[in-house]
Scaffold this motif. Structure first.
Motif, PDB file in Angstrom:
ATOM      1  N   ARG A  54     -91.690 -12.748 -19.746  1.00 50.00           N
ATOM      2  CA  ARG A  54     -92.398 -13.908 -20.306  1.00 50.00           C
ATOM      3  C   ARG A  54     -93.882 -13.843 -19.980  1.00 50.00           C
ATOM      4  NH1 ARG A  54     -88.854 -17.935 -17.908  1.00 50.00           N
ATOM      5  NH2 ARG A  54     -86.882 -17.427 -18.848  1.00 50.00           N
ATOM      6  N   GLY A  55     -94.188 -13.465 -18.745  1.00 48.40           N
ATOM      7  CA  GLY A  55     -95.589 -13.385 -18.334  1.00 48.40           C
ATOM      8  C   GLY A  55     -96.373 -12.339 -19.112  1.00 48.40           C
ATOM      9  N   LEU A  56     -95.693 -11.247 -19.478  1.00 51.03           N
ATOM     10  CA  LEU A  56     -96.371 -10.184 -20.226  1.00 51.03           C
ATOM     11  C   LEU A  56     -96.318 -10.402 -21.730  1.00 51.03           C
ATOM     12  CD1 LEU A  56     -95.071  -7.093 -18.249  1.00 51.03           C
ATOM     13  CD2 LEU A  56     -97.397  -8.007 -18.241  1.00 51.03           C
ATOM     14  N   GLY A  57     -95.430 -11.289 -22.181  1.00 47.69           N
ATOM     15  CA  GLY A  57     -95.298 -11.537 -23.603  1.00 47.69           C
ATOM     16  C   GLY A  57     -94.505 -10.467 -24.324  1.00 47.69           C
ATOM     17  N   VAL A  58     -93.550  -9.863 -23.622  1.00 47.86           N
ATOM     18  CA  VAL A  58     -92.682  -8.854 -24.242  1.00 47.86           C
ATOM     19  C   VAL A  58     -91.238  -9.276 -24.015  1.00 47.86           C
ATOM     20  CG1 VAL A  58     -94.328  -6.976 -23.917  1.00 47.86           C
ATOM     21  CG2 VAL A  58     -92.608  -7.396 -22.168  1.00 47.86           C
ATOM     22  N   THR A  59     -90.332  -8.671 -24.753  1.00 45.53           N
ATOM     23  CA  THR A  59     -88.931  -9.019 -24.573  1.00 45.53           C
ATOM     24  C   THR A  59     -88.385  -8.355 -23.312  1.00 45.53           C
ATOM     25  OG1 THR A  59     -88.124  -7.138 -25.846  1.00 45.53           O
ATOM     26  CG2 THR A  59     -88.604  -9.162 -27.072  1.00 45.53           C
ATOM     27  N   ALA A  60     -87.329  -8.916 -22.788  1.00 49.97           N
ATOM     28  CA  ALA A  60     -86.691  -8.344 -21.607  1.00 49.97           C
ATOM     29  C   ALA A  60     -86.117  -6.967 -21.941  1.00 49.97           C
ATOM     30  CB  ALA A  60     -85.595  -9.275 -21.100  1.00 49.97           C
ATOM     31  N   ALA A  61     -85.618  -6.806 -23.173  1.00 52.80           N
ATOM     32  CA  ALA A  61     -85.068  -5.504 -23.581  1.00 52.80           C
ATOM     33  C   ALA A  61     -86.157  -4.444 -23.609  1.00 52.80           C
ATOM     34  CB  ALA A  61     -84.413  -5.628 -24.957  1.00 52.80           C
ATOM     35  N   GLU A  62     -87.335  -4.818 -24.099  1.00 50.40           N
ATOM     36  CA  GLU A  62     -88.453  -3.872 -24.150  1.00 50.40           C
ATOM     37  C   GLU A  62     -88.875  -3.471 -22.737  1.00 50.40           C
ATOM     38  OE1 GLU A  62     -92.608  -3.489 -26.667  1.00 50.40           O
ATOM     39  OE2 GLU A  62     -91.722  -5.466 -26.368  1.00 50.40           O
ATOM     40  N   LEU A  63     -88.947  -4.435 -21.864  1.00 51.98           N
ATOM     41  CA  LEU A  63     -89.321  -4.173 -20.472  1.00 51.98           C
ATOM     42  C   LEU A  63     -88.271  -3.308 -19.781  1.00 51.98           C
ATOM     43  CD1 LEU A  63     -91.421  -4.733 -18.325  1.00 51.98           C
ATOM     44  CD2 LEU A  63     -90.312  -6.904 -17.848  1.00 51.98           C
ATOM     45  N   SER A  64     -87.006  -3.554 -20.063  1.00 57.41           N
ATOM     46  CA  SER A  64     -85.933  -2.718 -19.507  1.00 57.41           C
ATOM     47  C   SER A  64     -86.035  -1.296 -20.032  1.00 57.41           C
ATOM     48  CB  SER A  64     -84.565  -3.293 -19.865  1.00 57.41           C
ATOM     49  OG  SER A  64     -84.375  -4.533 -19.239  1.00 57.41           O
ATOM     50  N   GLY A  65     -86.392  -1.154 -21.302  1.00 58.55           N
ATOM     51  CA  GLY A  65     -86.575   0.173 -21.886  1.00 58.55           C
ATOM     52  C   GLY A  65     -87.691   0.935 -21.200  1.00 58.55           C
ATOM     53  N   TRP A  66     -88.785   0.240 -20.883  1.00 56.02           N
ATOM     54  CA  TRP A  66     -89.884   0.886 -20.159  1.00 56.02           C
ATOM     55  C   TRP A  66     -89.409   1.385 -18.804  1.00 56.02           C
ATOM     56  CZ3 TRP A  66     -94.076  -3.473 -20.787  1.00 56.02           C
ATOM     57  CH2 TRP A  66     -94.463  -3.547 -22.123  1.00 56.02           C
ATOM     58  N   ARG A  67     -88.594   0.539 -18.134  1.00 57.30           N
ATOM     59  CA  ARG A  67     -88.086   0.926 -16.815  1.00 57.30           C
ATOM     60  C   ARG A  67     -87.212   2.173 -16.918  1.00 57.30           C
ATOM     61  NH1 ARG A  67     -84.667  -3.530 -14.282  1.00 57.30           N
ATOM     62  NH2 ARG A  67     -83.412  -2.950 -16.068  1.00 57.30           N
ATOM     63  N   GLU A  68     -86.309   2.194 -17.901  1.00 57.77           N
ATOM     64  CA  GLU A  68     -85.424   3.354 -18.063  1.00 57.77           C
ATOM     65  C   GLU A  68     -86.220   4.622 -18.381  1.00 57.77           C
ATOM     66  OE1 GLU A  68     -82.309   3.134 -17.140  1.00 57.77           O
ATOM     67  OE2 GLU A  68     -82.750   1.033 -16.748  1.00 57.77           O
ATOM     68  N   ALA A  69     -87.229   4.501 -19.255  1.00 52.90           N
ATOM     69  CA  ALA A  69     -88.055   5.661 -19.602  1.00 52.90           C
ATOM     70  C   ALA A  69     -88.838   6.142 -18.382  1.00 52.90           C
ATOM     71  CB  ALA A  69     -89.009   5.304 -20.735  1.00 52.90           C
ATOM     72  N   PHE A  70     -89.329   5.209 -17.593  1.00 49.30           N
ATOM     73  CA  PHE A  70     -90.091   5.536 -16.391  1.00 49.30           C
ATOM     74  C   PHE A  70     -89.218   6.297 -15.394  1.00 49.30           C
ATOM     75  CE2 PHE A  70     -91.763   4.428 -12.173  1.00 49.30           C
ATOM     76  CZ  PHE A  70     -93.118   4.677 -12.332  1.00 49.30           C
ATOM     77  N   LEU A  71     -88.012   5.804 -15.186  1.00 47.75           N
ATOM     78  CA  LEU A  71     -87.100   6.455 -14.240  1.00 47.75           C
ATOM     79  C   LEU A  71     -86.633   7.813 -14.761  1.00 47.75           C
ATOM     80  CD1 LEU A  71     -85.032   3.364 -13.069  1.00 47.75           C
ATOM     81  CD2 LEU A  71     -86.830   4.567 -11.817  1.00 47.75           C
ATOM     82  N   ALA A  72     -86.392   7.927 -16.063  1.00 46.75           N
ATOM     83  CA  ALA A  72     -85.975   9.207 -16.640  1.00 46.75           C
ATOM     84  C   ALA A  72     -87.090  10.242 -16.513  1.00 46.75           C
ATOM     85  CB  ALA A  72     -85.591   9.030 -18.106  1.00 46.75           C
ATOM     86  N   GLY A  73     -88.328   9.816 -16.731  1.00 46.03           N
ATOM     87  CA  GLY A  73     -89.465  10.725 -16.584  1.00 46.03           C
ATOM     88  C   GLY A  73     -89.616  11.197 -15.148  1.00 46.03           C
ATOM     89  N   GLY A  74     -89.416  10.306 -14.218  1.00 46.33           N
ATOM     90  CA  GLY A  74     -89.488  10.690 -12.810  1.00 46.33           C
ATOM     91  C   GLY A  74     -88.390  11.662 -12.438  1.00 46.33           C
ATOM     92  N   GLU A  75     -87.193  11.427 -12.953  1.00 44.99           N
ATOM     93  CA  GLU A  75     -86.068  12.325 -12.676  1.00 44.99           C
ATOM     94  C   GLU A  75     -86.337  13.713 -13.257  1.00 44.99           C
ATOM     95  OE1 GLU A  75     -81.331  12.739 -13.797  1.00 44.99           O
ATOM     96  OE2 GLU A  75     -82.315  10.794 -13.981  1.00 44.99           O
TER      97      GLU A  75
END
Length: 127
Positions: A54-75
């Protein structure tokens, strides 16, 4: 107080303009990779997904997608090994094999064209 503010606008529209329903697709702006990274780091530190989205103005699904992509890139970066001199030589040799293969295919095509356009004279045996 100004009477013109909100005149002719219903409660739903006022709530949307006040951020009640979040940004509309037309008003959403692109987020830089740095801002996305900061948001993901906040999530990983334990901040609430809904509040952060809500604070960023994006959906929770979009934010979760960023997290998954971030973790996959790190892996993926942890799985790779550092490049060494062998990798350079392997790359050079693969390029050479590709060049030779292409030259071979071009020569085969040229031979095919020559053979189909005029037949070769029959060979005589040397006996």
């Amino acid at each position: 107080m100004n009477d013109d503010v909100g005149a002719g606008v219903g409660p739903a529209e006022r709530a949307t303009h006040a951020g009640g329903a979040g940004p509309t697709p037309e008003h959403r702006r692109r987020m830089s990779a740095r801002r996305k990274q900061d948001a993901v780091l906040h999530l990983l530190r334990g901040e609430d997904l809904e509040l952060l989205s809500r604070g960023l103005g994006v959906t929770a699904a979009e934010l979760s997608g960023w997290r998954e992509a971030f973790l996959a890139g790190g892996e993926a970066s942890l799985k790779s090994r550092p490049a060494d001199a062998r990798d350079v030589e392997i790359g050079r040799l693969k390029e050479k094999v590709g060049d030779l293969t292409m030259a071979n295919e071009l020569l085969e095509a040229k031979i095919e064209r020559l053979e189909t356009s005029r037949p070769l004279a029959p060979r005589r045996s040397r006996r």
